[in-house]
Scaffold this active site. Structure first.
Site, PDB file in Angstrom:
ATOM      1  N   GLU A  95       0.658  -1.504  -0.072  1.00 19.65           N
ATOM      2  CA  GLU A  95       0.351  -0.300   0.366  1.00 19.65           C
ATOM      3  C   GLU A  95       0.507   1.600   0.446  1.00 19.65           C
ATOM      4  O   GLU A  95       0.552   2.572  -0.610  1.00 19.65           O
ATOM      5  CB  GLU A  95      -1.170   0.220   1.152  1.00 19.65           C
ATOM      6  CG  GLU A  95      -1.705   0.974   0.895  1.00 19.65           C
ATOM      7  CD  GLU A  95      -3.085   0.583   2.386  1.00 19.65           C
ATOM      8  OE1 GLU A  95      -3.143   1.904   3.076  1.00 19.65           O
ATOM      9  OE2 GLU A  95      -3.697  -0.065   3.129  1.00 19.65           O
ATOM     10  N   ASP A  96       1.892   0.920   0.810  1.00 22.44           N
ATOM     11  CA  ASP A  96       2.727   2.717   1.043  1.00 22.44           C
ATOM     12  C   ASP A  96       4.210   2.444   0.361  1.00 22.44           C
ATOM     13  O   ASP A  96       4.504   3.515   0.762  1.00 22.44           O
ATOM     14  CB  ASP A  96       3.083   2.942   2.259  1.00 22.44           C
ATOM     15  CG  ASP A  96       1.492   3.200   3.445  1.00 22.44           C
ATOM     16  OD1 ASP A  96       1.188   2.877   2.804  1.00 22.44           O
ATOM     17  OD2 ASP A  96       1.586   3.046   4.469  1.00 22.44           O
TER      18      ASP A  96
END
Length: 728
Positions: A95-96
């Site tokens: 996600e990051d």
């Protein structure tokens, strides 16, 4: 003696891990139940995560890697397997960071990659709104959980650590996250039987949402603790002595009720601040199930039970598999003592729920139909629900509605126990038995007596569903059912009616609507049909009938268009113009005659229902209007309606107040209403009672919020004793 794993890995080049906050504690926890090779894999995952998150800082100022390590530590305390710990350490890299799922599968393990992907939000796809993005991400996570429950365990641990470190966030974001936790993640933890985690999530959310109330309540409980300890010591001593005399091996302990549960009791007015100091709770743990009932008899011999407060969750476990005996006793000096009696295994399952499968595998053999089985049943129902809902947001709302199981227990004619939420009806029961039974539900017998399908069921009743092949789900059922399963199945059935059935229904509705214009459907010219179909962008008449039958178009609106093209346009326009402002207040009714019931005075924010009335068009009532009792006999005339987003007008509403009977009171009240932008249309003095008068006002307001502000300010006036909205 083998070298410590973390030391060996540091010597191999993984320098820096020991400096990560919480990492040494994580390794020590893992060493208590994992072997060295598994810990080496965990450390390799931590090294990768640290490098992937390099340069990223949390709002607290700590390196980002401290968060995945803390999440992994929470799971390690649950004694989860090493792949779950690895996934926790890697749960934010997709996600990051630019890391792809395939890269994680190649470096570590496809199983770990699936777990990480299940927890990750959908960040690469553009959505129309933030709500839609959240709903889609939640749907993705729930589907992944249905394949592997460890996905949800990682997410719950992630949310728990975020809640523990919530103080650094902006107040508005803090409240949003706390509210989401309270309405979604704490109930999910409860549904999975993880009581300890649920309690901490609820208390942390309570502190973030209502910090002042939390602080006051915590101080009150702390002040009462000394006196409570003396009473509990006396109760524990009496119970231990009595159990010893009966040769029941047991552990008796006092327990604290968590603050959020006390707050709910205050909010629901079950108790007062003063009475909080008199809340006492004890728990008895025994070895075997039969000892639970023996201990119950002993406890009732020492202190008298409070009538109606006994619950047997051993014979009939809760939806999450929780088992225990609950009773309330009249303790010393008449104070109530809440008592729970359970075995040690029940205690374990009550605290950690599905996690007990990893901690103590023997529980699965000794507790058939327990927490693990209930969790699997719930996940199966989630999968069924997902297949039948129309959108991710509808799915999210259905899951939320399914997460608050204040339950009743009813029986089938063959004695099978069915668990349903409080307020459930026979239609909910029918769908809980089987979808086909619900779809063909014609009537119901409760305790051998025929009752209406909308009747709320009560504990202990025997319910028998009578079915018929000629029956199909009625849209009116949506107004009284309570379970997500019933709601999604009814909507699914209605959405998937066969085309010919929908077209036949639409044709009948349109024929009925045309009678208002003295038109007959089959006598309308083909040229008129062609103009209307082109104007509406519909391929043909059958497609239009089907769209009306499925609820995509309102029959009165189509009838109006047909009337316009047959030479009745002038009369139709004149009629519409007189009601245009009312029509604009309700979505999808432009050009239709819309009136508002004077019996209940609906205003924006009220839950409403439309009723087709000859001569009055669509009449809008609140769903709690007493006059609807008569209309409920004609569900074919109901219309689902919604308020427009921003109705540009004011609506009349009736309020009733009791005020002191003194000079100038009416002038004070009317002046205050004028200050609050409320126009007074009518006022009457209903009755006088000596020093007080009962006044009824009809005022105009914009919506429920406007009305609530007016009532709040009026109630604060010294001359007003009570004030509220009139009921129809």
């Amino acid at each position: 003696m083998s070298l410590d794993v973390s030391e060996r890995l540091d010597r191999d080049g993984s320098v820096g891990l020991q400096d990560i906050t919480g990492f040494p504690e994580l390794i020590r926890e893992l060493q208590s139940y994992l072997d060295d090779s598994q810990i080496a894999e965990v450390t390799r995952a931590c090294t990768f995560s640290m490098e992937a998150h390099a340069g990223q800082i949390r709002l607290s100022g700590e390196p980002y890697i401290s968060h995945p390590v803390a999440v992994a530590h929470i799971l390690a305390k649950m004694r989860l397997d090493h792949r779950s710990i690895m996934a926790a350490l890697l749960h934010d890299v997709i996600e990051d960071t630019p890391t792809a799922k395939e890269h994680i599968a190649q470096l570590f393990d496809p199983e770990v990659a699936e777990l990480v992907d299940g927890v990750s939000k959908l960040t690469q796809i553009q959505f129309k709104s933030k709500a839609e993005a959240q709903a889609e991400s939640f749907l993705k996570m729930m589907l992944a959980m249905s394949q592997d429950i460890r996905v949800m365990l990682i997410k719950l641990s992630d949310r728990l650590h975020n809640m523990r470190t919530l103080d650094v966030m902006r107040p508005d974001k803090r409240r949003r996250i706390a509210r989401e936790t309270l309405t979604l993640y704490a109930p999910i933890a409860n549904r999975l039987g993880m009581n300890a985690l649920r309690v901490e999530l609820e208390d942390l959310s309570f502190a973030a949402l209502h910090p002042f109330r939390y602080r006051v309540l915590a101080e009150l409980v702390e002040r009462a603790r000394g006196n409570r300890k003396r009473v509990l010591d006396q109760v524990e001593s009496a119970l231990r002595s009595a159990l010893g005399r009966e040769h029941v091996t047991a552990q008796v302990t006092g327990r604290d009720k968590h603050l959020y549960s006390l707050y709910l009791r205050l909010r629901n007015r079950e108790t007062t601040f003063h009475e909080l100091g008199d809340i006492y709770a004890c728990r008895i743990q025994v070895e075997r199930v039969d000892d639970c009932y023996r201990a119950l008899g002993v406890a009732h011999g020492v202190y008298k039970p409070v009538p109606g407060r006994f619950r047997d969750y051993i014979a009939i476990p809760k939806a999450n598999g929780y088992q225990s005996l609950h009773t309330v006793l009249f303790g010393p000096h008449g104070v109530p003592i809440e008592l729970q009696i359970r075995t040690r295994e029940m205690e374990l399952l009550a605290e950690v729920g599905v996690v007990a499968h990893w901690q103590y595998p023997f529980t699965e053999q000794t507790a058939p139909g327990g927490t693990q089985d209930r969790a699997r049943e719930w996940m199966h129902s989630i999968m069924e629900m997902q297949k039948r809902v129309g959108s991710s947001q509808e799915f999210l709302e259905s899951v939320k509605g399914d997460l608050f199981p204040d339950e009743i227990y009813v029986f089938t004619p063959k004695g099978r126990i069915m668990r349903l939420p409080v307020g459930a009806t026979p239609v909910d029961f029918a769908y809980a038995v089987h979808t086909d039974i619900g779809n063909r539900c014609a009537a119901v017998k409760v305790d051998r007596r025929i009752v209406p399908l909308s009747t709320p069921l009560r504990n202990g009743q025997t319910v028998e569903i009578l079915t018929s092949e000629s029956v199909q789900p009625n849209p009116a059922w949506l107004n009284f059912i309570t379970t997500a399963r019933a709601r999604t199945n009814i909507r699914h059935y209605l959405k998937n009616l066969k085309a010919d059935e929908a077209a036949a229904l639409g044709r009948r509705l349109l024929e009925r609507a045309l009678t208002a214009y003295q038109l007959i459907l089959d006598q309308i010219d083909d040229g008129v049909w062609q103009q209307v179909l082109v104007d509406m962008g519909i391929a043909g008449r059958d497609a239009l009938f089907e769209a009306i039958g499925l609820g995509e178009y309102m029959a009165p609106l189509v009838a109006r268009r047909l009337a316009q093209f047959t030479g009745l346009g002038t009369d139709v326009e004149r009629l519409a113009s007189t009601e245009q402002r009312d029509a604009l207040a309700i979505k999808g009714t432009e050009g239709l005659v819309v009136t508002f019931g004077r019996c209940c005075h609906p205003i924006p924010g009220d839950r409403i229902l439309g009723f087709l009335s000859s001569g009055r068009g669509i009449v809008i009532h609140t769903q709690v209007c007493r006059n609807l009792n008569e209309y409920r006999k004609h569900p074919d005339k109901w219309i689902d309606v919604q308020w427009a987003d921003h109705p540009d007008r004011e609506f009349p509403v009736e309020i009733r107040m009791e005020a002191t009977n003194q000079r100038g009171v009416l002038a004070q009240i009317t002046a205050e209403m004028a200050r609050l932008d409320a126009n007074i249309e009518h006022v009457t003095v209903d009755e006088k009672y000596g020093h007080t008068s009962s006044l009824v006002f009809t005022i105009t307001v914009r919506d429920r919020l406007h009305l609530a502000r007016i009532l709040r300010h009026l109630h604060a006036m010294t001359c007003v004793i009570r004030v509220g909205r009139s009921k129809s």
